[in-house]
Design a protein around this motif. Structure first.
Motif, PDB file in Angstrom:
ATOM      1  N   LEU A 234      42.103 -56.394  41.968  1.00 39.56           N
ATOM      2  CA  LEU A 234      41.071 -56.871  41.039  1.00 39.56           C
ATOM      3  C   LEU A 234      40.356 -55.710  40.358  1.00 39.56           C
ATOM      4  CD1 LEU A 234      39.680 -59.847  43.109  1.00 39.56           C
ATOM      5  CD2 LEU A 234      40.902 -59.975  40.914  1.00 39.56           C
ATOM      6  N   LYS A 235      40.077 -54.664  41.112  1.00 40.01           N
ATOM      7  CA  LYS A 235      39.436 -53.482  40.532  1.00 40.01           C
ATOM      8  C   LYS A 235      40.353 -52.854  39.483  1.00 40.01           C
ATOM      9  CE  LYS A 235      37.093 -49.216  41.926  1.00 40.01           C
ATOM     10  NZ  LYS A 235      36.806 -48.307  43.046  1.00 40.01           N
ATOM     11  N   ALA A 236      41.638 -52.766  39.775  1.00 41.75           N
ATOM     12  CA  ALA A 236      42.589 -52.190  38.812  1.00 41.75           C
ATOM     13  C   ALA A 236      42.655 -53.048  37.544  1.00 41.75           C
ATOM     14  CB  ALA A 236      43.985 -52.064  39.447  1.00 41.75           C
ATOM     15  N   LEU A 237      42.635 -54.344  37.706  1.00 42.45           N
ATOM     16  CA  LEU A 237      42.682 -55.220  36.524  1.00 42.45           C
ATOM     17  C   LEU A 237      41.468 -55.018  35.614  1.00 42.45           C
ATOM     18  CD1 LEU A 237      44.075 -58.433  38.192  1.00 42.45           C
ATOM     19  CD2 LEU A 237      45.194 -57.112  36.363  1.00 42.45           C
ATOM     20  N   ASP A 238      40.368 -54.568  36.197  1.00 44.53           N
ATOM     21  CA  ASP A 238      39.157 -54.318  35.422  1.00 44.53           C
ATOM     22  C   ASP A 238      39.072 -52.906  34.868  1.00 44.53           C
ATOM     23  OD1 ASP A 238      38.175 -56.876  35.759  1.00 44.53           O
ATOM     24  OD2 ASP A 238      36.971 -56.382  37.518  1.00 44.53           O
TER      25      ASP A 238
END
Length: 142
Positions: A130-134
């Motif tokens: 999720l952090k990478a997607l952001d």
């Protein structure tokens, strides 16, 4: 006191199935995450097309639960949208907390449910994803 062995052969096999290659040639998103509960770390790199995860690579430094969870996430993630990641993370968290059914494919991690100190390791692959997607990758980050 829980006298069950912490890791089953299936968990260890799944943990060992993580690919050795931990980077992608075309990285569009990347992030690092660390579990505050156990200190496990994951570096997640993604390539994304039209809002969907096209490919994922992870560098995982975690216990066998974290590695096994990362292997499950890595196999599941391609083709998924961010909303789907959020929904599955919530389902896994609810199951770990004893508030829901085990999500499809995660039954292999059954022994971790009774080990609250390891829940962070199981959720870490989702948090890193999720952090990478952001966070779109920048030059030099990939």
């Amino acid at each position: 006191m829980n006298r069950e062995p912490p890791y089953t052969l299936d968990i260890l096999r799944l943990a060992a199935s993580l690919p050795v290659e931990t980077s992608l040639p075309q990285v569009t998103h990347a992030a690092d995450a660390r579990s505050a509960t156990c200190g496990s770390t994951i570096r997640t790199e993604l390539s994304s097309e039209s809002g969907r995860i096209a490919a994922i690579a992870q560098k995982v430094t975690a216990c066998a639960y974290g590695q096994a969870s990362a292997a499950l996430v890595q196999g599941w993630a391609p083709g998924r949208l961010k909303a789907e990641v959020i929904v599955l993370r919530a389902a896994v968290k609810a199951w770990l907390d004893g508030r829901g059914e085990v999500p499809e494919g995660f039954a292999v991690l059954g022994p971790v449910q009774a080990r609250a100190g390891r829940h962070g390791a199981v959720l870490l692959p989702f948090d890193a994803l999720l952090k990478a997607l952001d966070e779109p990758a920048t030059e030099g980050q990939a």
